[in-house]
Design a protein around this motif. Sequence first.
Motif, mmCIF file in Angstrom:
data_model
loop_
_atom_site.group_PDB
_atom_site.id
_atom_site.type_symbol
_atom_site.label_atom_id
_atom_site.label_comp_id
_atom_site.label_asym_id
_atom_site.label_seq_id
_atom_site.Cartn_x
_atom_site.Cartn_y
_atom_site.Cartn_z
ATOM 1 N N SER A 57 0.835 -1.199 0.000
ATOM 2 C CA SER A 57 0.000 0.000 0.000
ATOM 3 C C SER A 57 0.868 1.247 0.000
ATOM 4 N N PHE A 58 0.269 2.343 -0.452
ATOM 5 C CA PHE A 58 0.967 3.620 -0.499
ATOM 6 C C PHE A 58 -0.035 4.735 -0.752
ATOM 7 N N SER A 59 0.438 5.953 -0.577
ATOM 8 C CA SER A 59 -0.383 7.136 -0.803
ATOM 9 C C SER A 59 0.075 7.821 -2.081
ATOM 10 N N VAL A 60 -0.878 8.275 -2.871
ATOM 11 C CA VAL A 60 -0.599 9.075 -4.067
ATOM 12 C C VAL A 60 -1.394 10.359 -3.934
ATOM 13 N N GLN A 61 -0.738 11.487 -4.177
ATOM 14 C CA GLN A 61 -1.422 12.776 -4.109
ATOM 15 C C GLN A 61 -1.072 13.606 -5.335
ATOM 16 N N ALA A 62 -2.014 14.445 -5.741
ATOM 17 C CA ALA A 62 -1.805 15.352 -6.869
ATOM 18 C C ALA A 62 -2.726 16.551 -6.682
ATOM 19 N N SER A 63 -2.132 17.724 -6.462
ATOM 20 C CA SER A 63 -2.914 18.953 -6.288
ATOM 21 C C SER A 63 -1.985 20.154 -6.412
#
Length: 120
Positions: free
Chosen positions: A49-55
């Motif tokens: 599992s992991f976190s992906v962010q885009a903003s």
Amino acid sequence: MLHVRSSDAPLFPLTHFETLGSFQRFLNGWKCDRRCKVLPRIICLDGFSFSVQASDFHGCHPQSLIGPYLTVEVAGLSEEVDVLLPFMVAEPVDPTEGIYRYVPVETVVDLINYHGGRML
């Protein structure tokens, strides 16, 4: 009438193999609160599992609330991933605690599929 017992449930959870298009929909499909959006953690079939962010505030391109994105920010890895090491901002003692900026979306899609797809 056919009755389905809970023991007849599938052995594996519902998963989704990513394509670039489906991953872009995942990135764009979340409500924004003012100028920030938080995407849910990605959990793969094998438990990775992991976190992906885009903003506007993340290491992605474009730095915008709406894609399509060429790169994204990755963090919170459940295990070390060698292919992401060149994107690490600063090298902590444990790479699972690192932040990886401007990771190509193709790399993230390949990572998800390598681990059996994204659990839905």
